[in-house]
Every structure is written in structure tokens, then in C-alpha cells.
Design an enzyme around this catalytic site. Structure first.
Site, PDB file in Angstrom:
ATOM      1  CG  ASP A  51      41.082  36.652  49.596  1.00  0.00           C
ATOM      2  OD1 ASP A  51      40.621  37.649  49.003  1.00  0.00           O
ATOM      3  OD2 ASP A  51      42.022  35.964  49.141  1.00  0.00           O
ATOM      4  CB  SER A  52      38.647  41.847  50.403  1.00  0.00           C
ATOM      5  OG  SER A  52      37.322  41.411  50.126  1.00  0.00           O
ATOM      6  CG  ASP A  90      37.917  35.092  47.508  1.00  0.00           C
ATOM      7  OD1 ASP A  90      37.941  34.615  46.355  1.00  0.00           O
ATOM      8  OD2 ASP A  90      38.021  36.306  47.737  1.00  0.00           O
ATOM      9  CE  LYS A 120      37.083  35.933  44.092  1.00  0.00           C
ATOM     10  NZ  LYS A 120      38.570  36.078  44.150  1.00  0.00           N
ATOM     11  CD  GLU A 122      43.626  35.791  44.597  1.00  0.00           C
ATOM     12  OE1 GLU A 122      44.878  35.814  44.498  1.00  0.00           O
ATOM     13  OE2 GLU A 122      42.991  36.566  45.329  1.00  0.00           O
ATOM     14  CD  GLU A 189      41.558  42.775  42.122  1.00  0.00           C
ATOM     15  OE1 GLU A 189      41.817  43.633  42.988  1.00  0.00           O
ATOM     16  OE2 GLU A 189      41.332  41.584  42.410  1.00  0.00           O
TER      17      GLU A 189
END
Length: 271
Positions: A51-52, A90, A120, A122, A189
Site C-alpha cells: 500500500d506504499s 497489501d 498482507k 497489518e 518493521e
């Protein structure tokens, strides 16, 4: 290039086997067909459609604005380019926070519409039930702990996480919880290297670090950061393996000069 293309497809089982034999896992981000094809043929083990993309491709200051539809759009472009790497996409902010059902539905959409290998997500214990249901639906999941960028407003920025013992203990507990929920791998991270190393020793699944030291099971970087494509963002953990920004700038300047002087196209470049 032809030899690289013939490499076997990396799978969830490959990740497990790499951890068992102590082979480090390489992961890079990609968000488009062209870049994904280059890094896949170069032999990277896994490609993360992060999502970056919100920052790198769309210019947003955080990852929060990118939508599920946009992530699917980027993800489908990447999977069409890849024959070797394991592709992880993501789940963006707002695609799983409301309920377990929302999370499962979002993960199913990603897998059906992109043909990716995994998603993925979070978060720690708070998303464990969602992860459990997604994995029970037959979808492989990568967890993400430590600095989770979707929580940037709650954290108050992008500072190092888990410096204090209480947060470090919670991270370890969350890692064990995510493993139990069914994650086959986990990104950690921007935490102290010693903590990441400890987690990697305590869990059976691979730990992919970013700003988490060298004693984990693999590393991930944003492809554009690693290639030196931006001069605006360079955290301590980013190593530049090239200066693509300068290469592109020099090429554009040369092109502009050739157009202005009418030396491009040459007679040989005309029909």
C-alpha cells in the site's frame, strides 16, 4: 534472462523450507507490470504490492488514501508480469477494520481479481480472528507488526517502535498470536534488531525485516527506494543500490537537447 525465467515458482511451502534451511528471503515492492517483470526475472524471491503505492505511485503523504480497487488494479498488473516470485498484496486501510466479514470479502476480491499468491494485513491480536477466517478460506496471509504505517496517526509518526519493554513484550505476544491464527510469514518493521532477532527465533514462520536488523529470515525494501529514485525519503535502513533518479534525469535532458537541435530523430530513425 532465459535461465532466470525457468526458475521454479516460489510458494508458501518454499518460504517454510527457506526458513528451515536458513536461506534468507529477498522481497521487494513493485506496483506495475514493467518493474515487476524486471525484478522477477532478476530472481527476487517475493514481490510485495505494498500500500506504499499510495506514496510512491500516487504522491500521498501516508498509505491511508489508497483504496481496495486501486490495490487490485496495481496487483493485477504485477501478477501478469511474474512467473517466479511469490506475489503478496497489501490489504489497504479500510478494507478489513470494520469486521471479520469485511476482511474476508476483501481478501477474496484480491485473490480472485489479481491471481496473487497471498495477502498482507497489518496488526496484532486485534486482527487475529480476521486472519484466521481468511486462512480458513484458503488464502495465505502475511502478518505485519512493529511500525504499521496504517496506524501512523495513532502512533504520531514513523518513529522506531517497541523501544520500551511493554511494547516489545506485546510485539512478541502478537507474533505468536498471528502464527497461531495461520500466518505463513510476517513482516516486522522498524524495531530494535535484537527484538526482531528474538521473534525470529521464537516463531516457526519466516520473519521478513524492514529496518529490523539482519538476524531475521529475510528483508524487504521499497523498490524505488532501493533504486535511488527519490531524493526526498531515505531512512537509515534503506541502502541505495543504484541512482536511477539521476540516470533518468540525464536521459531526459539529453532527449530534450536532441529534440531542440533536431538531431533526433536522425535519418536512420525515420521511415
Amino acid at each position: 534472462m532465459s535461465e532466470t525465467k525457468q526458475q521454479a515458482k516460489v510458494t508458501v511451502n518454499t518460504f517454510r523450507q527457506m526458513k528451515e534451511r536458513g536461506e534468507k528471503i529477498s522481497m521487494l515492492t513493485a506496483y506495475d507490470y514493467t518493474m515487476a517483470k524486471i525484478i522477477d526475472q532478476a530472481g527476487v524471491d517475493s514481490i510485495l504490492v505494498g500500500d506504499s503505492a499510495a506514496n510512491v505511485m500516487h504522491g500521498w503523504p501516508t498509505t491511508l488514501p489508497i483504496s481496495l480497487d486501486q490495490m487490485i488494479w496495481h496487483g493485477a498488473a504485477v501478477t501478469r508480469a511474474v512467473s517466479h516470485a511469490l506475489v503478496v498484496i497489501d490489504m489497504p486501510f479500510g478494507s478489513y477494520q470494520a469486521s471479520v466479514e469485511q476482511g474476508v470479502n476483501s481478501a477474496v476480491r484480491i485473490m480472485k481479481e489479481t491471481l496473487a499468491d497471498a495477502v498482507k494485513i497489518e496488526g496484532g491480536a486485534r486482527v487475529a480472528q480476521t486472519i484466521k477466517q481468511i486462512t480458513q478460506a484458503g488464502i495465505p496471509v502475511v502478518g505485519h507488526l512493529g511500525l504499521t504505517p496504517q496506524s501512523v496517526n495513532a502512533f504520531g509518526g514513523y518513529a522506531l517502535r517497541a523501544k520500551e519493554q511493554a511494547e516489545a513484550d506485546q510485539l512478541v505476544a502478537d507474533a505468536l498470536t498471528l502464527q497461531e491464527a495461520g500466518c505463513f510469514a510476517m513482516v516486522i518493521e522498524k524495531v530494535p534488531a535484537s527484538l526482531a532477532a528474538s521473534v525470529a527465533q521464537q516463531v516457526k514462520i519466516p520473519i521478513i525485516g524492514i529496518g529490523a536488523g539482519s538476524q531475521v529470515d529475510g528483508q524487504v525494501l521499497v523498490g524505488q527506494d532501493m533504486l535511488g529514485m527519490s531524493d526526498m525519503f531515505r531512512p537509515k535502513f534503506v541502502r541505495h543500490y543504484a541512482n536511477i533518479r539521476q540516470t533518468v534525469a540525464d536521459a531526459v535532458k539529453a532527449y530534450v537537447a536532441d529534440v531542440k537541435t533536431a538531431s533526433f530523430p536522425s535519418p536512420e530513425e525515420q521511415y
